[in-house]
Design a protein around this motif. Structure first.
Motif, mmCIF file in Angstrom:
data_model
loop_
_atom_site.group_PDB
_atom_site.id
_atom_site.type_symbol
_atom_site.label_atom_id
_atom_site.label_comp_id
_atom_site.label_asym_id
_atom_site.label_seq_id
_atom_site.Cartn_x
_atom_site.Cartn_y
_atom_site.Cartn_z
ATOM 1 N N LEU A 199 47.588 40.978 45.885
ATOM 2 C CA LEU A 199 47.336 41.359 44.496
ATOM 3 C C LEU A 199 47.573 42.849 44.305
ATOM 4 C CD1 LEU A 199 44.174 39.246 43.648
ATOM 5 C CD2 LEU A 199 46.560 38.751 43.157
ATOM 6 N N GLY A 201 46.107 45.276 42.832
ATOM 7 C CA GLY A 201 45.028 46.252 42.727
ATOM 8 C C GLY A 201 44.677 46.973 44.013
ATOM 9 N N SER A 203 43.216 45.737 46.677
ATOM 10 C CA SER A 203 41.871 45.322 47.076
ATOM 11 C C SER A 203 41.838 44.534 48.378
ATOM 12 C CB SER A 203 41.249 44.479 45.961
ATOM 13 O OG SER A 203 42.100 43.379 45.646
ATOM 14 N N LEU A 226 50.034 37.410 38.818
ATOM 15 C CA LEU A 226 49.327 38.281 39.757
ATOM 16 C C LEU A 226 48.423 39.264 39.028
ATOM 17 C CD1 LEU A 226 52.161 39.021 42.350
ATOM 18 C CD2 LEU A 226 50.198 37.522 42.635
ATOM 19 N N GLN A 227 48.892 39.785 37.905
ATOM 20 C CA GLN A 227 48.094 40.734 37.131
ATOM 21 C C GLN A 227 46.833 40.066 36.584
ATOM 22 O OE1 GLN A 227 48.359 43.911 36.778
ATOM 23 N NE2 GLN A 227 50.429 44.401 37.430
ATOM 24 N N ASP A 230 44.390 39.410 39.329
ATOM 25 C CA ASP A 230 43.816 40.688 39.759
ATOM 26 C C ASP A 230 42.696 41.128 38.820
ATOM 27 O OD1 ASP A 230 43.997 42.825 41.727
ATOM 28 O OD2 ASP A 230 44.608 44.105 40.062
ATOM 29 N N SER A 234 38.654 41.869 39.552
ATOM 30 C CA SER A 234 38.133 43.217 39.318
ATOM 31 C C SER A 234 36.632 43.236 39.085
ATOM 32 C CB SER A 234 38.847 43.857 38.120
ATOM 33 O OG SER A 234 38.542 43.169 36.914
#
Length: 470
Positions: A199, A201, A203, A226-227, A230, A234
């Protein structure tokens, strides 16, 4: 998931276009995204992957080796094929051109003399437009479903599975544990393929997509998928990190003798629980264990150290903790059970010894045998032993205190009467009198092996946990 893309085979199947294959028939499965007419000698500079070159031959070289190189350049650029117009400018096609095309499975097509390139271009454009329309609709639905990213991410994942006819799973890279998983029942054949993407971000979390072979989610939609996933993570990830931090801080407080007021609720102690245990793992596995326990939201505490990492848990959690360490392929050593958190350091030392004694292929080992501090591993147990064995002799009044001191001195001096009397500053006959009174009060005979062992355990419990006498 898009409709099947237009291929070279689809083009030649359209009778109205009057296209036939000259060479490279094994490549007819190549996808056609666009068709472009170019009469320059270096069309590979102007066209890209999956694009179809259409030419009447003005830019086609005339010599055999130049024609071989021409086909090689087109293929290496990623073009899906070339359509030649059956018109006068077309030079003689040499065997070397056919050989190179067949070797590379690069389709070389020839149109009828009355087929305009515009008809081919419109056909390819129409197919591309249809695919793009479907993508736009799917993209719109994708962002509608993203509304559940914060409130119900698992539902969002299930709806996305239905939208794209795939299966989705979000997993932590460090531990391999699944963090989110769709619940749809999209059937998948044995030929389905799995792809994983980290992903965006940063993470340390990846998205796994299981999809039908040759029907993958397009790159255009994948970026947005994917966004959206993500974004769903979050909110989850900060909670996971926060739990891990609180766990380490609470464990440190327990080790320092400052357990929080709600520690029993945190660990699920009390009620049916019959104590707690400490599990030791290698220091290298500490981060994975802490993160995994936080992801699973287990009612345990984890702390990392220099020589090992520790897990504090209730006895009732043993099966679940053992299973989750096995999933992680992490070796653990468990202490015996304790009932007083003031004995945490003793339990931790015991767990480490058990862990170090495990074999290289033994993923789980529990404490076996008898603890050195038998019946006096904890303040509560020590107090119970003292009261059971000594009875009134455990009281703190002057008379009982003097008799208790005499008994302990006698045991310390290995039951040697003279040394005991000297150490107490009393006459030997006074010692005999006191020992008689001790037997009367406790109902135990110092000459009995069983009673002697009980007195010794009571003495050990008393001296190890002096606070119980205060």
């Amino acid at each position: 998931m898009d409709d099947p893309p237009l291929t070279m085979a689809d083009l030649i199947s359209l009778k109205s276009l009057d296209i036939r294959v000259l060479a490279g028939s094994n490549g007819l499965g190549r996808e056609v995204l666009w068709a472009h007419s170019c009469e320059l000698s270096d069309p590979e500079r102007w066209l890209g992957p999956h694009e179809l070159l259409m030419t009447v031959g003005l830019g086609l070289p005339e010599t055999p080796e130049e024609q071989r190189a021409f086909i090689a350049n087109l293929d290496e650029t990623g073009l899906c094929g070339v359509v030649l117009g059956d018109h006068a400018p077309l030079p003689v096609l040499h065997p070397q051109l056919y050989e190179e095309a067949n070797k590379r499975s690069f389709p070389v097509l020839l149109t009828g003399s009355s087929t305009p390139f515009a008809a081919i271009g419109r056909t390819v454009a129409a197919a591309a437009a249809s695919a793009q329309t479907i993508q736009v609709l799917q993209l719109s639905k994708l962002y509608q479903l993203s509304a559940y990213a914060h409130t119900d991410p698992n539902r969002m994942l299930s709806d996305l599975e239905t939208l794209f006819s795939v299966r989705l799973r979000v997993f932590d890279v460090l531990t391999g544990l699944v963090m989110l998983e769709g619940a749809s029942s999209v059937p998948m054949p044995d030929s389905a393929r799995e792809r994983s993407y980290v992903l965006p971000g940063g993470s340390g979390v990846s998205l796994s997509i299981i999809e039908h072979a040759e029907e993958e989610i397009s790159s255009f939609l994948l970026i947005h998928l994917l966004q959206v996933v993500d974004v769903a993570l979050s909110r989850i990830l900060p909670s996971i990190r926060s739990r891990a931090e609180r766990s380490a801080q609470t464990f440190a407080a327990v080790l320092e003798g400052r357990p929080p007021a709600d520690i029993e609720q945190i660990l699920g102690l009390g009620g049916d629980s019959n104590g707690y245990q400490v599990v030791a793992v290698s220091a290298e596995d500490g981060d994975r264990v802490a993160r995994a326990a936080s992801i699973k939201n287990l009612p345990v505490l984890c702390a990392s150290g220099h020589s090992s990492s520790l897990i504090l848990m209730s006895v009732g959690m043993q099966v679940e903790v053992r299973q989750f360490l096995t999933e992680l392929d992490i070796q653990g050593g468990a202490s015996s059970s304790y009932v007083d958190l003031r004995d945490i350091k003793v339990a931790a030392d015991e767990a480490l010894k058990v862990f170090l004694s495990a074999g290289p292929h033994q993923l789980w080992k529990e404490f076996e045998g008898v603890s050195v501090s038998l019946l006096a591993r904890s303040h509560k147990e020590a107090s119970a032993v003292v009261e059971l064995v000594l009875g009134d002799l455990a009281k703190t009044d002057p008379r009982n205190s003097k008799l208790r001191e005499t008994l302990f001195s006698y045991l310390t001096n290995d039951r040697r009467a003279t040394e005991t009397a000297v150490s107490l500053g009393i006459h030997r006959q006074t010692l005999v009198y006191r020992m008689t009174k001790i037997s009367e009060i406790t109902g135990r005979d110092i000459g009995s092996s069983a009673d002697l062992a009980a007195f010794w355990l009571a003495f050990q419990a008393w001296t190890s946990y002096k606070s119980i006498a205060d």
